[in-house]
Design a protein around this motif. Structure first.
Motif, PDB file in Angstrom:
ATOM      1  N   LEU A  50      32.991  40.644  45.082  1.00  0.00           N
ATOM      2  CA  LEU A  50      33.459  41.109  46.383  1.00  0.00           C
ATOM      3  C   LEU A  50      33.409  39.989  47.409  1.00  0.00           C
ATOM      4  CD1 LEU A  50      34.380  43.372  48.282  1.00  0.00           C
ATOM      5  CD2 LEU A  50      31.980  43.977  48.600  1.00  0.00           C
ATOM      6  N   GLY A  51      32.349  39.170  47.367  1.00  0.00           N
ATOM      7  CA  GLY A  51      32.240  38.043  48.292  1.00  0.00           C
ATOM      8  C   GLY A  51      33.349  37.027  48.084  1.00  0.00           C
ATOM      9  N   ILE A  52      33.684  36.740  46.819  1.00  0.00           N
ATOM     10  CA  ILE A  52      34.771  35.801  46.528  1.00  0.00           C
ATOM     11  C   ILE A  52      36.101  36.355  47.032  1.00  0.00           C
ATOM     12  CG2 ILE A  52      36.144  34.826  44.641  1.00  0.00           C
ATOM     13  CD1 ILE A  52      33.540  34.406  43.102  1.00  0.00           C
ATOM     14  N   ALA A  53      36.346  37.647  46.812  1.00  0.00           N
ATOM     15  CA  ALA A  53      37.601  38.260  47.263  1.00  0.00           C
ATOM     16  C   ALA A  53      37.725  38.194  48.782  1.00  0.00           C
ATOM     17  CB  ALA A  53      37.686  39.697  46.771  1.00  0.00           C
ATOM     18  N   ARG A  54      36.643  38.490  49.492  1.00  0.00           N
ATOM     19  CA  ARG A  54      36.692  38.442  50.951  1.00  0.00           C
ATOM     20  C   ARG A  54      36.861  37.010  51.455  1.00  0.00           C
ATOM     21  NH1 ARG A  54      31.913  42.739  52.655  1.00  0.00           N
ATOM     22  NH2 ARG A  54      33.142  44.628  52.344  1.00  0.00           N
ATOM     23  N   ALA A  55      36.205  36.066  50.792  1.00  0.00           N
ATOM     24  CA  ALA A  55      36.330  34.671  51.200  1.00  0.00           C
ATOM     25  C   ALA A  55      37.747  34.156  50.955  1.00  0.00           C
ATOM     26  CB  ALA A  55      35.310  33.816  50.448  1.00  0.00           C
ATOM     27  N   LEU A  56      38.347  34.538  49.830  1.00  0.00           N
ATOM     28  CA  LEU A  56      39.735  34.139  49.558  1.00  0.00           C
ATOM     29  C   LEU A  56      40.682  34.699  50.617  1.00  0.00           C
ATOM     30  CD1 LEU A  56      40.078  34.466  45.683  1.00  0.00           C
ATOM     31  CD2 LEU A  56      40.250  32.388  47.035  1.00  0.00           C
ATOM     32  N   GLU A  57      40.427  35.939  51.023  1.00  0.00           N
ATOM     33  CA  GLU A  57      41.264  36.538  52.063  1.00  0.00           C
ATOM     34  C   GLU A  57      41.101  35.796  53.387  1.00  0.00           C
ATOM     35  OE1 GLU A  57      41.762  40.584  54.706  1.00  0.00           O
ATOM     36  OE2 GLU A  57      40.082  40.384  53.324  1.00  0.00           O
ATOM     37  N   ASN A  58      39.862  35.370  53.702  1.00  0.00           N
ATOM     38  CA  ASN A  58      39.645  34.613  54.933  1.00  0.00           C
ATOM     39  C   ASN A  58      40.288  33.224  54.858  1.00  0.00           C
ATOM     40  OD1 ASN A  58      38.237  36.643  56.209  1.00  0.00           O
ATOM     41  ND2 ASN A  58      36.250  35.934  55.495  1.00  0.00           N
ATOM     42  N   PHE A  59      40.295  32.628  53.675  1.00  0.00           N
ATOM     43  CA  PHE A  59      40.894  31.306  53.515  1.00  0.00           C
ATOM     44  C   PHE A  59      42.411  31.374  53.624  1.00  0.00           C
ATOM     45  CE2 PHE A  59      42.361  27.499  51.392  1.00  0.00           C
ATOM     46  CZ  PHE A  59      41.462  26.538  51.836  1.00  0.00           C
ATOM     47  N   ASN A  60      43.005  32.385  52.972  1.00  0.00           N
ATOM     48  CA  ASN A  60      44.462  32.552  53.005  1.00  0.00           C
ATOM     49  C   ASN A  60      44.782  34.042  53.124  1.00  0.00           C
ATOM     50  OD1 ASN A  60      47.200  32.487  52.734  1.00  0.00           O
ATOM     51  ND2 ASN A  60      47.221  31.591  50.694  1.00  0.00           N
ATOM     52  N   PRO A  61      45.111  34.538  54.320  1.00  0.00           N
ATOM     53  CA  PRO A  61      45.389  35.966  54.503  1.00  0.00           C
ATOM     54  C   PRO A  61      46.552  36.489  53.665  1.00  0.00           C
ATOM     55  CG  PRO A  61      45.021  34.907  56.620  1.00  0.00           C
ATOM     56  CD  PRO A  61      45.111  33.815  55.595  1.00  0.00           C
ATOM     57  N   ASP A  62      47.412  35.603  53.163  1.00  0.00           N
ATOM     58  CA  ASP A  62      48.537  36.045  52.332  1.00  0.00           C
ATOM     59  C   ASP A  62      48.073  36.542  50.968  1.00  0.00           C
ATOM     60  OD1 ASP A  62      50.242  35.351  54.371  1.00  0.00           O
ATOM     61  OD2 ASP A  62      50.611  33.335  53.574  1.00  0.00           O
ATOM     62  N   LEU A  63      46.818  36.263  50.599  1.00  0.00           N
ATOM     63  CA  LEU A  63      46.288  36.720  49.316  1.00  0.00           C
ATOM     64  C   LEU A  63      45.768  38.153  49.373  1.00  0.00           C
ATOM     65  CD1 LEU A  63      44.291  33.530  48.239  1.00  0.00           C
ATOM     66  CD2 LEU A  63      46.583  34.214  47.547  1.00  0.00           C
ATOM     67  N   ARG A  64      45.796  38.771  50.545  1.00  0.00           N
ATOM     68  CA  ARG A  64      45.250  40.124  50.695  1.00  0.00           C
ATOM     69  C   ARG A  64      45.961  41.182  49.845  1.00  0.00           C
ATOM     70  NH1 ARG A  64      42.087  43.226  54.084  1.00  0.00           N
ATOM     71  NH2 ARG A  64      42.843  45.339  54.453  1.00  0.00           N
ATOM     72  N   PRO A  65      47.310  41.237  49.783  1.00  0.00           N
ATOM     73  CA  PRO A  65      47.965  42.308  49.011  1.00  0.00           C
ATOM     74  C   PRO A  65      47.568  42.362  47.541  1.00  0.00           C
ATOM     75  CG  PRO A  65      49.540  41.303  50.488  1.00  0.00           C
ATOM     76  CD  PRO A  65      48.305  40.472  50.570  1.00  0.00           C
ATOM     77  N   PRO A  66      47.558  41.246  46.783  1.00  0.00           N
ATOM     78  CA  PRO A  66      47.130  41.385  45.381  1.00  0.00           C
ATOM     79  C   PRO A  66      45.649  41.756  45.238  1.00  0.00           C
ATOM     80  CG  PRO A  66      47.550  39.071  45.900  1.00  0.00           C
ATOM     81  CD  PRO A  66      48.046  39.886  47.060  1.00  0.00           C
TER      82      PRO A  66
END
Length: 196
Positions: free
Chosen positions: A147-163
């Motif tokens: 969950l932490g990795i997923a949230r960090a990826l979203e913070n790094f690049n918001p375009d990764l949120r949909p997948p």
């Protein structure tokens, strides 16, 4: 003898204040205006722009959140485990509590669970992960790191949120161990019934 409750209940209609104007005043103003201008006022107050079909879309897009070192942060929790995760551009090295992923999680299913957000977003091998995790067991810690990795990826690049959202990686798993009840052996297991 009956006593009156000391709690005073208020039946006054709550008023939400936004930008110096109460919600009731905004509603009164909306009634005076035509339907088109009222719709635009409502869309402005909600911070959204109305599309042609009448649905609302977010006007403010998500913002990239990166610190001075170029790292994105995400907090993950699962059961009683809590993980602090930093993601930054690299070669795909995952470090957990100063240990490599292979040393910290010997079970293959836990390792694949942790790196699953990279596979969904097709960013495997592009980021390094540094995290600290405490509490819980091995499975809870693996879920917290994911969950932490997923949230960090979203913070790094918001375009990764949909997948990430589509595959459920941004949803906090709220399941916990149910507490033991008095008179029962465990949370729900009752002692053996005896007729006499």
């Amino acid at each position: 003898m009956l006593r009156r409750c000391a709690v005073v209940r208020s039946f006054v209609r709550p008023v939400v204040r936004e930008a110096g104007r109460s919600l009731a005043a905004r509603e009164r103003l909306g009634r005076r205006l035509s339907s088109e201008s009222a719709a635009s006022l409502i869309s402005e107050s909600l911070g959204a722009a109305a599309s042609d079909d009448g649905s609302f879309e977010e006007a403010a897009s998500r913002v990239r959140k990166v610190d001075a070192l170029g790292r994105a942060y995400g907090t993950g929790r699962r059961k009683t485990a809590s993980a602090r995760v930093w993601v930054y551009p690299g070669t795909g090295v995952v470090t957990v509590n100063s240990l490599s992923l292979l040393d910290r999680f010997p079970r293959h299913s836990h390792r694949t669970d942790i790196v699953a957000p990279f596979g969904v977003t097709e960013t495997a091998g592009q980021f390094d992960v540094w995290c600290t995790v405490k509490g819980g067991g091995v499975s809870g810690q693996a879920g917290a790191i994911r969950l932490g990795i997923a949230r960090a990826l979203e913070n790094f690049n918001p375009d990764l949120r949909p997948p990430l959202r589509k595959n459920g990686y941004l949803t906090r798993d709220a399941r916990r161990v149910e507490r033991k009840k008095p008179g029962l052996v465990k949370a729900r297991k009752a002692p053996q019934w005896v007729k006499r």
